[in-house]
Design a protein around this motif. Structure first.
Motif, PDB file in Angstrom:
ATOM      1  N   THR A  43     -10.035  -6.179  33.893  1.00  0.00           N
ATOM      2  CA  THR A  43      -9.207  -5.087  33.928  1.00  0.00           C
ATOM      3  C   THR A  43      -9.217  -4.429  32.870  1.00  0.00           C
ATOM      4  O   THR A  43      -8.302  -3.158  32.617  1.00  0.00           O
ATOM      5  N   VAL A  44      -9.808  -5.322  31.195  1.00  0.00           N
ATOM      6  CA  VAL A  44      -9.750  -3.870  30.496  1.00  0.00           C
ATOM      7  C   VAL A  44     -11.269  -3.944  30.052  1.00  0.00           C
ATOM      8  O   VAL A  44     -11.727  -4.900  29.567  1.00  0.00           O
ATOM      9  N   VAL A  45     -11.533  -2.847  29.324  1.00  0.00           N
ATOM     10  CA  VAL A  45     -12.948  -2.795  28.842  1.00  0.00           C
ATOM     11  C   VAL A  45     -13.303  -1.505  28.020  1.00  0.00           C
ATOM     12  O   VAL A  45     -12.205  -0.644  27.235  1.00  0.00           O
ATOM     13  N   GLY A  46     -13.847  -2.773  26.838  1.00  0.00           N
ATOM     14  CA  GLY A  46     -14.248  -2.279  25.356  1.00  0.00           C
ATOM     15  C   GLY A  46     -15.297  -1.406  25.582  1.00  0.00           C
ATOM     16  O   GLY A  46     -16.803  -1.357  26.355  1.00  0.00           O
TER      17      GLY A  46
ATOM     18  N   ILE B  90      -8.212  -9.823  31.900  1.00  0.00           N
ATOM     19  CA  ILE B  90      -9.343  -9.496  31.449  1.00  0.00           C
ATOM     20  C   ILE B  90     -10.349  -8.713  31.235  1.00  0.00           C
ATOM     21  O   ILE B  90     -10.222  -8.047  31.992  1.00  0.00           O
ATOM     22  N   PRO B  91     -10.688  -9.277  29.874  1.00  0.00           N
ATOM     23  CA  PRO B  91     -11.035  -8.054  29.221  1.00  0.00           C
ATOM     24  C   PRO B  91     -13.172  -8.424  29.413  1.00  0.00           C
ATOM     25  O   PRO B  91     -14.072  -9.455  29.675  1.00  0.00           O
ATOM     26  N   CYS B  92     -13.816  -6.926  28.726  1.00  0.00           N
ATOM     27  CA  CYS B  92     -14.839  -6.823  29.023  1.00  0.00           C
ATOM     28  C   CYS B  92     -15.620  -6.195  27.979  1.00  0.00           C
ATOM     29  O   CYS B  92     -14.735  -5.266  27.256  1.00  0.00           O
TER      30      CYS B  92
ATOM     31  N   VAL C  84      -8.740   9.687  27.834  1.00  0.00           N
ATOM     32  CA  VAL C  84      -7.287   8.438  27.216  1.00  0.00           C
ATOM     33  C   VAL C  84      -6.895   9.281  26.575  1.00  0.00           C
ATOM     34  O   VAL C  84      -7.431   9.583  25.273  1.00  0.00           O
ATOM     35  N   PRO C  85      -6.048   8.964  25.710  1.00  0.00           N
ATOM     36  CA  PRO C  85      -5.147   9.369  24.307  1.00  0.00           C
ATOM     37  C   PRO C  85      -6.338   8.471  23.184  1.00  0.00           C
ATOM     38  O   PRO C  85      -7.090   7.912  23.068  1.00  0.00           O
TER      39      PRO C  85
ATOM     40  N   PRO D 294      -8.601   1.134  30.150  1.00  0.00           N
ATOM     41  CA  PRO D 294      -7.981   0.391  31.204  1.00  0.00           C
ATOM     42  C   PRO D 294      -9.209   0.514  32.282  1.00  0.00           C
ATOM     43  O   PRO D 294      -9.465   1.674  32.980  1.00  0.00           O
ATOM     44  N   ALA D 295      -9.093  -0.583  32.849  1.00  0.00           N
ATOM     45  CA  ALA D 295     -10.788  -0.569  33.795  1.00  0.00           C
ATOM     46  C   ALA D 295      -9.787   0.110  35.250  1.00  0.00           C
ATOM     47  O   ALA D 295     -11.078   0.745  35.942  1.00  0.00           O
ATOM     48  N   ALA D 296      -8.886   0.519  35.650  1.00  0.00           N
ATOM     49  CA  ALA D 296      -8.377   0.966  36.602  1.00  0.00           C
ATOM     50  C   ALA D 296      -7.685   2.830  36.449  1.00  0.00           C
ATOM     51  O   ALA D 296      -7.866   3.210  37.159  1.00  0.00           O
ATOM     52  N   HIS D 297      -8.157   2.646  35.110  1.00  0.00           N
ATOM     53  CA  HIS D 297      -7.603   4.278  34.500  1.00  0.00           C
ATOM     54  C   HIS D 297      -9.178   5.132  35.813  1.00  0.00           C
ATOM     55  O   HIS D 297      -9.819   5.203  35.780  1.00  0.00           O
TER      56      HIS D 297
END
Length: 824
Positions: free
Chosen positions: A291-294, A239-241, A352-353, A322-325
Motif C-alpha cells: 500500500t506504500v512504496v519506497g 504494507i510496505p515495499c 508527489v509533494p 502511496p501505491a494507489a497514487h
C-alpha cells in the motif's frame, strides 16, 4: 666482542620491530649501538664521529616534525595525491556508511582477543522469548508450506491477518511508535523460526523489517512522516515495499534510469512544490500487496527550486509514495522459486509533494548513503536468518533420515561416503548459528557494514552447500515434492538469498575487501581523508605511523610463521589455544599483505577483483573463525561441542591458507610473489582440509541426541503435528530413541536367518513364538518399523491434482496413498 654486539643489536632490532616501538626508541637504539661499538673498540673515533653525525641528522630529520614535513612528507604527500584512485561521491558514501567492528581487529594484524571474549551476545528479553514461544508458534501452525507453494501461491488469509494483528511487520519499529521494538537478535531468531516452517512466510515478515520504509523512517524520517506512516505500518493497515532494482539496474544502483524532477504541480487542487517521477522497478518483494512504496531515484533540480541554483544533479534520493497514487501502476507478479509476493512497479510523470522525500528536502541526494547503512543492517539479520534456518533444518532432519534409512543392512549415515556430506552439514550448521548470533548481536551495538557483508555472502553460500549436501543424502526423498518434503522449497529458493541485497559475486569480489581494506585499515582511510582535506600535518603523522605499522606486521608475520604460531597470544588454555594463535598469525599476514599490495599495485587493485576477493576470503574466514571460537566458549564446552568447533575452525584455517596460496601465485609483481611467500608461508602451507576422522566424528554426532543437536536446532518449528513434514520426523525420532534397541535386536535375528516370514509382522510374530523376542520387544520393533517407513515415504498424486484441480484430491488421500506401496 664486536660481533656479539652486532648480533645482539640485530636481535634487539628484531624484537623492537616485532613489538612495534615508536620512532624515537629506534633513534635512541641506533645511538646506543654506535656508542657500544665505539666503546668496544670496534669503531675508530673518526668512524664514530661520522656515524654520530649521520644518526643525529637522520634522527633530527625523522623526529623534528616541521623538518620532517618540509623535507620528507611533503614529497610523499604530493605523490600520494597523484596515485590516489579517483573516488565517486557514491563510492565515498558507501565507504563512510556504517561502522567498523571486530573485523577491523582481525584486519589490523594484532587482534585484541579480550574485546571479542568480553563482548556480550544480545539476550532475548522475556517479551521476545515469549513472542518466539507463542506468537511464532501460532503463526507457523496457520501455515501449510505445500499448500502455500504448490496450491495457493500465497499465505492463507488467516496468516496474513495474524501477522497484522500481532505486529510481525513492526518488529524493528520502536515501542514509542507502537512497534515491538525487538533487538536485531530477536528479529533474527523470529525470521529463522518462521523460515523452518515456510520460506514464503519468513520472507513476507522479514522484508518490512529489513530494507524498506519502516527502517528508513525510523532512521531518517521527519516527525510528520513518522506520525503519518508509522501507525499504519505498526497495525498492518499499511504494507510496505521498497523499489530499488529495475530492468537496467541490479547490483549497480548508480546506473538506475529512474528520475525525479523538482517542479511545481498540484495536489488536491492546490499549487505545490514537488517531484515528477518516472520509474520502472522489478523484483520488488511485497509489491503486489503493498500500500506504500519506497522509491529510489535520481533527483534533478534544473530550476534550482530547492534553493541552490548551481546544483542540478542531487543523486540518489528516496521517497515514499502511496501505491494507489495516480500514475503508480503495480504490475503482475514474478515467481522467484517461492510463493512470496514479488513483482513490478511502474510510474510515469507521477507528481508527489516535496515532503515525500524521506527526511524531507534536507535529505535530497542522500539516498545512497541511507540505503547503504540500512542494507548493512538487513544483511546482518534477514538473509543470515534464512541461511541459519536451512542449517538447523539440514542438521536435524538429515540426521533423522540418515539414521532411519537403511541400505545394505546399515543406516546410510554410517557409510563413509555419506559422512562426507553429513559431516559438512554438521560443521556448516555450527558455523551458521555461531555467525548468526554474533552478527545479529553486533547489529544491536552498531552498524557494522563489512561484517554484515561477510555474513550475507558466506552464510548464504553455506546454506547452498548444506541444502545441496542434504539433497544428496535424501536422494529420492528430497527430489519428490509433496507435503512430506521439508527440503525442496529451500532448494528452489536458495538462489533468491544468493542474489538479493547485493549479488554474492559482487559482495565477494568488490565489497568485502574493497570496503574492508579502506575502512578496517588503521591508516589508509584517514590518509585518504587527509589528502582530500589537503592536511599535511595530519598526513605526516599518519604516514609515519603507517610505515612503522607495515614493518611491524611484516616482522610479526614472518616470526609467527617460522615459530609455528607459538609466539602468538591466546586468551585461553587448552585445545583451542592453538587456533587463537594461528588466527593471530594469519591476521598479521593479512595486514602485511594488504600494505604490500596497495604499495605495489596501488589503485589498480580496485579492478583486480579476483585478487581482492581472495584477500576478502582471508578477512571473512578470520571473522568466521572468531565467531566459532566465541560461540564455543559461550556454550557447554562438551566433547560434542568441541568436535563441531574444531571442524569449523579447521575449515576456516584451510580456506585462509587456500586463499593466500591462490593470491600469491597470481600476484602480478614477481618480486612481490617471492616476498609474500617468504614472509607469509616460509615453511609452506600447513593448513589442510578437515581430517576424515574429525569429519566422521561430527557426522556420527548428527545421528545422535546431544547438547549440540539441541543448540543447533533450537529455533526449528517442531510442533506442527504428525501431518507436518517436520512434525512427522520429530515423531519418528522420539519413537526411535525408545524403540531402536528392540528393532536392532529383531533386525539381527532377521538378517541371520533365525526367524522366518515375508513381512516384518510375520517375522516379529515368529520371533515371539520362538521366545527370541518378548511381546513388548516385538511391539517396540513394530513401532520403530512403522516410524522408519514413514520417514522414507514420499508423496504421489493423481493426474487431476497435478493438472491444477486441487479439489480432486484431499490432503488425507495424498498422505494415505503412500501406505499402499508398503509390501515388506
Amino acid at each position: 666482542m664486536s660481533l656479539f654486539i652486532v648480533l645482539l643489536a640485530l636481535l634487539t632490532a628484531w624484537v623492537l620491530a616485532f613489538v612495534g616501538v615508536p620512532l624515537l626508541v629506534w633513534t635512541l637504539g641506533a645511538a646506543a649501538l654506535t656508542v657500544a661499538l665505539w666503546l668496544a673498540g670496534a669503531m675508530s673515533l673518526t668512524a664514530f664521529a661520522i656515524a654520530a653525525v649521520l644518526i643525529a641528522g637522520v634522527g633530527l630529520l625523522l623526529n623534528v616534525l616541521p623538518l620532517r614535513r618540509a623535507v620528507l612528507t611533503r614529497f610523499a604527500f604530493a605523490v600520494f595525491k597523484k596515485v590516489l584512485p579517483e573516488m565517486s561521491s557514491t563510492e565515498r558514501e558507501v565507504l563512510e556508511s556504517g561502522d567498523v567492528w571486530w573485523e577491523a581487529e582481525m584486519f589490523r594484524g594484532r587482534p585484541d582477543w579480550e574485546k571479542l571474549l568480553s563482548f556480550k551476545y544480545t539476550k532475548l528479553t522475556k517479551e521476545e522469548q515469549s513472542f518466539l514461544d507463542n506468537e511464532c508458534e501460532a503463526l507457523c501452525k496457520l501455515c501449510d508450506d505445500w499448500k502455500i507453494e504448490y496450491e495457493d501461491k500465497d499465505l492463507p488469509k488467516a496468516a496474513w491477518d495474524y501477522i497484522r494483528e500481532k505486529k510481525f511487520f513492526s518488529m524493528l519499529i520502536k515501542k514509542e511508535y507502537g512497534g515491538l521494538g525487538f533487538s536485531a537478535n530477536a528479529q533474527s531468531a523470529v525470521v529463522t523460526k518462521l523460515a523452518t516452517k515456510s520460506i514464503t512466510l519468513a520472507v513476507t515478515v522479514m522484508v518490512p523489517n529489513s530494507l524498506g520504509p519502516g527502517e528508513l523512517l525510523m532512521h531518517y524520517g521527519t516527525d510528520e512522516q513518522k506520525k503519518k506512516w508509522l501507525p499504519g505500518l505498526v497495525d498492518g493497515s499499511e504494507i510496505p515495499c521498497f523499489g530499488l532494482t529495475g530492468p537496467e539496474v541490479g547490483s549497480d544502483a548508480t546506473a538506475m534510469p529512474d528520475v525525479g524532477y523538482v517542479c511545481h504541480g498540484e495536489v488536491d487542487g492546490k499549487p505545490t512544490l514537488g517531484l515528477k517521477l518516472t520509474f520502472s522497478k522489478r523484483y520488488i518483494t511485497l509489491a503486489p500487496v503493498a500500500t506504500v512504496v519506497g522509491l529510489a531515484f535520481k533527483l534533478r533540480d534544473p530550476d534550482g527550486l530547492l534553493g541552490d541554483r548551481n546544483k542540478v544533479d542531487y543523486g540518489i534520493t528516496c521517497a515514499l509514495v502511496p501505491a494507489a497514487h495516480p500514475g503508480v501502476h503495480i504490475g503482475r507478479r514474478h515467481y522467484p522459486g517461492a510463493a512470496f509476493m514479488n513483482g513490478t512497479i511502474v510510474g510515469r510523470d507521477v507528481f508527489v509533494p516535496i515532503d515525500a522525500i524521506i527526511g524531507g528536502p534536507a535529505m535530497a541526494g542522500k539516498g545512497w548513503r541511507m540505503l547503504s547503512e540500512c542494507l548493512s543492517s538487513g544483511r546482518g539479520i534477514s538473509l543470515p536468518a534464512l541461511s541459519t534456518a536451512a542449517g538447523q533444518l539440514g542438521y536435524r532432519m538429515t540426521g533423522v533420515y540418515a539414521r532411519f534409512r537403511r541400505q545394505f543392512k546399515v543406516s546410510v549415515g554410517k557409510f563413509e561416503g555419506v559422512q562426507e556430506a553429513t559431516g559438512r552439514i554438521a560443521g556448516h550448521a555450527y558455523t551458521l548459528e555461531a555467525l548468526r548470533v554474533l552478527t545479529a548481536s553486533a547489529v544491536d551495538h552498531c552498524a557494522p557494514s563489512v561484517t554484515t557483508a561477510i555474513a550475507k555472502y558466506h552464510m548464504t553460500e553455506l546454506m547452498r552447500k548444506i541444502i545441496t549436501d542434504g539433497m544428496d543424502v535424501l536422494g529420492g526423498k528430497g527430489i519428490q515434492q509433496g507435503p512430506r518434503n521439508f527440503m525442496a522449497t529451500g532448494y528452489k529458493a536458495t538462489p533468491v538469498a544468493i542474489t538479493v541485497e547485493g549479488a554474492n559475486i559482487l559482495t565477494r569480489n568488490l565489497m568485502i575487501y574493497g570496503q574492508g581494506a579502506i575502512r578496517c585499515h588503521k591508516y589508509v582511510f584517514p590518509e585518504m581523508e587527509a589528502a582530500r582535506e589537503n592536511d599535511l600535518v595530519k598526513f605526516d603523522k599518519l604516514v609515519i605511523g603507517h610505515v612503522g605499522f607495515a614493518i611491524n606486521r611484516a616482522v610479526r608475520s614472518f616470526t609467527l610463521a617460522i615459530s609455528g604460531s607459538m609466539l602468538a597470544r591466546s586468551p585461553v588454555d587448552g585445545e583451542l589455544a592453538p587456533y587463537f594463535r594461528k588466527l593471530e598469525r594469519m591476521s598479521s599476514a593479512l595486514a602485511f599483505t594488504s600494505d604490500l599490495t596497495m604499495g605495489a599495485v596501488g589503485g589498480k587493485l580496485k579492478f583486480m577483483e579476483r585478487l581482492s576477493a581472495r584477500l576478502g576470503d582471508v578477512l571473512s574466514q578470520l571473522y568466521i573463525a572468531s565467531a566459532v571460537l566465541k560461540f564455543y566458549l559461550e556454550g557447554s564446552k562438551s566433547d560434542a561441542e568441541r568436535a563441531h568447533a574444531r571442524w569449523a575452525l579447521d575449515t576456516c584455517l584451510y580456506e585462509i591458507g587456500h586463499a593466500f596460496d591462490g593470491f600469491i601465485r597470481n600476484f602480478p609483481v614477481a618480486w612481490g610473489r617471492v616476498l609474500l611467500r617468504l614472509v607469509i608461508m616460509p615453511l609452506g602451507n600447513s593448513f589442510h582440509p578437515v581430517s576424515d576422522r574429525r569429519n566422521a566424528r561430527v557426522a556420527d554426532l548428527l545421528l545422535e541426541h546431544s547438547d549440540v543437536r539441541e543448540r543447533l536446532s533450537w529455533l526449528i518449528f517442531k510442533n506442527g503435528g504428525e501431518h507436518d513434514p517436520i512434525g512427522r520426523m520429530e515423531k519418528a525420532w522420539k519413537i526411535g530413541l525408545k524403540t531402536e534397541a528392540a528393532y536392532v535386536k529383531y533386525y539381527k535375528l532377521a538378517n541371520h536367518g533365525e526367524i522366518s516370514g515375508d513381512t516384518v509382522a510375520e517375522r516379529l510374530d515368529d520371533a515371539v513364538r520362538r521366545n527370541l523376542l518378548t511381546r513388548d520387544e516385538a511391539e517396540q520393533a513394530r513401532a520403530y518399523d512403522d516410524a522408519r517407513y514413514d520417514v522414507i515415504l514420499t508423496d504421489d498424486f493423481s493426474k487431476e491434482y497435478l493438472a491444477g484441480d486441487f479439489a480432486a484430491e484431499a490432503a488425507a488421500a495424498i498422505e494415505a496413498s503412500g501406505e499402499l506401496s508398503r509390501v515388506a
